[in-house]
Design a protein around this motif. Sequence first.
Motif, PDB file in Angstrom:
ATOM      1  N   MET A 291      44.684 -36.316  29.371  1.00 35.11           N
ATOM      2  CA  MET A 291      44.524 -34.887  29.563  1.00 35.11           C
ATOM      3  C   MET A 291      43.377 -34.362  28.698  1.00 35.11           C
ATOM      4  O   MET A 291      43.277 -34.699  27.527  1.00 35.11           O
ATOM      5  CB  MET A 291      45.819 -34.163  29.177  1.00 35.11           C
ATOM      6  N   ILE A 292      42.531 -33.548  29.306  1.00 34.67           N
ATOM      7  CA  ILE A 292      41.429 -32.914  28.588  1.00 34.67           C
ATOM      8  C   ILE A 292      41.564 -31.403  28.746  1.00 34.67           C
ATOM      9  O   ILE A 292      41.731 -30.900  29.864  1.00 34.67           O
ATOM     10  CB  ILE A 292      40.065 -33.369  29.132  1.00 34.67           C
ATOM     11  N   LYS A 293      41.508 -30.686  27.644  1.00 38.60           N
ATOM     12  CA  LYS A 293      41.584 -29.234  27.691  1.00 38.60           C
ATOM     13  C   LYS A 293      40.443 -28.635  26.876  1.00 38.60           C
ATOM     14  O   LYS A 293      40.242 -28.995  25.720  1.00 38.60           O
ATOM     15  CB  LYS A 293      42.934 -28.751  27.140  1.00 38.60           C
ATOM     16  N   ILE A 294      39.695 -27.743  27.504  1.00 37.10           N
ATOM     17  CA  ILE A 294      38.546 -27.096  26.877  1.00 37.10           C
ATOM     18  C   ILE A 294      38.807 -25.595  26.888  1.00 37.10           C
ATOM     19  O   ILE A 294      39.043 -25.000  27.942  1.00 37.10           O
ATOM     20  CB  ILE A 294      37.246 -27.425  27.644  1.00 37.10           C
ATOM     21  N   GLU A 295      38.775 -24.981  25.700  1.00 35.33           N
ATOM     22  CA  GLU A 295      39.139 -23.577  25.579  1.00 35.33           C
ATOM     23  C   GLU A 295      38.026 -22.763  24.923  1.00 35.33           C
ATOM     24  O   GLU A 295      37.631 -23.037  23.792  1.00 35.33           O
ATOM     25  CB  GLU A 295      40.418 -23.432  24.747  1.00 35.33           C
ATOM     26  N   GLN A 296      37.530 -21.803  25.663  1.00 29.70           N
ATOM     27  CA  GLN A 296      36.561 -20.824  25.157  1.00 29.70           C
ATOM     28  C   GLN A 296      35.438 -21.471  24.337  1.00 29.70           C
ATOM     29  O   GLN A 296      35.160 -21.074  23.199  1.00 29.70           O
ATOM     30  CB  GLN A 296      37.268 -19.753  24.339  1.00 29.70           C
ATOM     31  N   LEU A 297      34.816 -22.463  24.939  1.00 27.82           N
ATOM     32  CA  LEU A 297      33.777 -23.219  24.238  1.00 27.82           C
ATOM     33  C   LEU A 297      32.448 -22.468  24.264  1.00 27.82           C
ATOM     34  O   LEU A 297      31.956 -22.090  25.324  1.00 27.82           O
ATOM     35  CB  LEU A 297      33.620 -24.603  24.891  1.00 27.82           C
ATOM     36  N   HIS A 298      31.888 -22.270  23.079  1.00 25.45           N
ATOM     37  CA  HIS A 298      30.577 -21.627  22.931  1.00 25.45           C
ATOM     38  C   HIS A 298      29.658 -22.558  22.150  1.00 25.45           C
ATOM     39  O   HIS A 298      30.080 -23.188  21.178  1.00 25.45           O
ATOM     40  CB  HIS A 298      30.685 -20.307  22.162  1.00 25.45           C
ATOM     41  N   LYS A 299      28.394 -22.603  22.563  1.00 24.95           N
ATOM     42  CA  LYS A 299      27.399 -23.346  21.791  1.00 24.95           C
ATOM     43  C   LYS A 299      26.035 -22.702  21.969  1.00 24.95           C
ATOM     44  O   LYS A 299      25.603 -22.413  23.083  1.00 24.95           O
ATOM     45  CB  LYS A 299      27.337 -24.816  22.229  1.00 24.95           C
ATOM     46  N   LYS A 300      25.373 -22.523  20.819  1.00 29.67           N
ATOM     47  CA  LYS A 300      24.052 -21.897  20.811  1.00 29.67           C
ATOM     48  C   LYS A 300      23.080 -22.801  20.068  1.00 29.67           C
ATOM     49  O   LYS A 300      23.403 -23.341  19.012  1.00 29.67           O
ATOM     50  CB  LYS A 300      24.153 -20.535  20.116  1.00 29.67           C
ATOM     51  N   PHE A 301      21.896 -22.985  20.634  1.00 28.78           N
ATOM     52  CA  PHE A 301      20.815 -23.702  19.964  1.00 28.78           C
ATOM     53  C   PHE A 301      19.693 -22.706  19.721  1.00 28.78           C
ATOM     54  O   PHE A 301      18.994 -22.301  20.655  1.00 28.78           O
ATOM     55  CB  PHE A 301      20.311 -24.874  20.807  1.00 28.78           C
ATOM     56  N   GLY A 302      19.540 -22.296  18.454  1.00 33.52           N
ATOM     57  CA  GLY A 302      18.566 -21.247  18.167  1.00 33.52           C
ATOM     58  C   GLY A 302      18.994 -19.965  18.852  1.00 33.52           C
ATOM     59  O   GLY A 302      20.117 -19.501  18.676  1.00 33.52           O
ATOM     60  N   LYS A 303      18.109 -19.413  19.678  1.00 33.51           N
ATOM     61  CA  LYS A 303      18.432 -18.192  20.407  1.00 33.51           C
ATOM     62  C   LYS A 303      19.010 -18.489  21.795  1.00 33.51           C
ATOM     63  O   LYS A 303      19.378 -17.560  22.520  1.00 33.51           O
ATOM     64  CB  LYS A 303      17.183 -17.313  20.546  1.00 33.51           C
ATOM     65  N   ASN A 304      19.063 -19.757  22.134  1.00 35.77           N
ATOM     66  CA  ASN A 304      19.512 -20.146  23.472  1.00 35.77           C
ATOM     67  C   ASN A 304      21.019 -20.376  23.490  1.00 35.77           C
ATOM     68  O   ASN A 304      21.512 -21.362  22.931  1.00 35.77           O
ATOM     69  CB  ASN A 304      18.767 -21.411  23.908  1.00 35.77           C
ATOM     70  N   GLN A 305      21.752 -19.495  24.144  1.00 39.78           N
ATOM     71  CA  GLN A 305      23.205 -19.645  24.285  1.00 39.78           C
ATOM     72  C   GLN A 305      23.465 -20.574  25.463  1.00 39.78           C
ATOM     73  O   GLN A 305      23.324 -20.192  26.623  1.00 39.78           O
ATOM     74  CB  GLN A 305      23.862 -18.283  24.535  1.00 39.78           C
ATOM     75  N   VAL A 306      23.851 -21.812  25.172  1.00 44.66           N
ATOM     76  CA  VAL A 306      23.969 -22.845  26.206  1.00 44.66           C
ATOM     77  C   VAL A 306      25.340 -22.838  26.872  1.00 44.66           C
ATOM     78  O   VAL A 306      25.454 -22.966  28.086  1.00 44.66           O
ATOM     79  CB  VAL A 306      23.683 -24.239  25.605  1.00 44.66           C
ATOM     80  N   LEU A 307      26.403 -22.684  26.084  1.00 45.09           N
ATOM     81  CA  LEU A 307      27.762 -22.578  26.629  1.00 45.09           C
ATOM     82  C   LEU A 307      28.323 -21.213  26.258  1.00 45.09           C
ATOM     83  O   LEU A 307      28.238 -20.783  25.110  1.00 45.09           O
ATOM     84  CB  LEU A 307      28.657 -23.681  26.078  1.00 45.09           C
ATOM     85  N   LYS A 308      28.927 -20.544  27.246  1.00 46.25           N
ATOM     86  CA  LYS A 308      29.351 -19.155  27.049  1.00 46.25           C
ATOM     87  C   LYS A 308      30.830 -18.991  27.409  1.00 46.25           C
ATOM     88  O   LYS A 308      31.180 -18.375  28.413  1.00 46.25           O
ATOM     89  CB  LYS A 308      28.490 -18.225  27.917  1.00 46.25           C
ATOM     90  N   GLY A 309      31.681 -19.582  26.593  1.00 43.63           N
ATOM     91  CA  GLY A 309      33.118 -19.404  26.816  1.00 43.63           C
ATOM     92  C   GLY A 309      33.663 -20.245  27.944  1.00 43.63           C
ATOM     93  O   GLY A 309      34.349 -19.728  28.839  1.00 43.63           O
ATOM     94  N   VAL A 310      33.382 -21.546  27.914  1.00 45.48           N
ATOM     95  CA  VAL A 310      33.838 -22.456  28.969  1.00 45.48           C
ATOM     96  C   VAL A 310      35.317 -22.771  28.789  1.00 45.48           C
ATOM     97  O   VAL A 310      35.759 -23.183  27.723  1.00 45.48           O
ATOM     98  CB  VAL A 310      33.018 -23.757  28.961  1.00 45.48           C
TER      99      VAL A 310
END
Length: 235
Positions: free
Chosen positions: A1-20
């Motif tokens: 089982m894999i569960k991903i909750e509200q994942l955010h990731k930013k590189f510098g000014k680039n928001q790559v993941l926005k609440g996955v």
Amino acid sequence: MIKIEQLHKKFGKNQVLKGVDLEFLDKGIFAIIGPNGSGKTTLIKALLGMVVPDKGDLSVGGTSIRKDWRYRDQIDYLPQIANFPANLTVKELISMIKDLRNRPGEDKRLIALFKIEPFLSKKLSNLSGGTKQKVNLVLTLMFDSPIIILDEPTTGLDPIALIHLKELIKEEKAKGKIILITSHIMSFVEEMADEIVFLLEGKVYFKGNIEALKTQTDESNFEHAIANLLTQEDV
């Protein structure tokens, strides 16, 4: 089982993941697709522990990956580009990976299936791209882990090797595994995937089976349905 909750990731000014938010609870083949820059690679690297999220949580088998690095033993991973040590032979590389993972590997069947025997004593620097990809597949699939992640697995494969790959993926699914695939080849995705996850600009725009996607977009063709999602970018 894999569960991903509200994942955010930013590189510098680039928001790559926005609440996955995603869950992969049952066995099956799940294709993670989207245009370049949609966040697919960052999501996969976060799941592998290669990227640390700014916010959110990832759990494998009910345990947060922040608490126990040993979850990685449950994952077999095929990178899109494998940077093999150029001075090693294929045989030496396979042996080294077995030693590193400290697990037996069923490599003989895969070596025969992908016809790698003539290359076992050759240095990796002397192999063609297609042969390197076959070696990459052997290294990934020779172990028996409950989760398999395949990043662009069809790259460089000839038609016969592609048929073998499809058969192997179906065999692994039949064992009750979760298989995550990223691919730009929509015909491969349509043939193999039980469900698709469509990422766009760091957000999940769709998760479900292909028929549901066609119904949602009112398209009878899978590629047209994907194109329809792309036109809804600002919705």
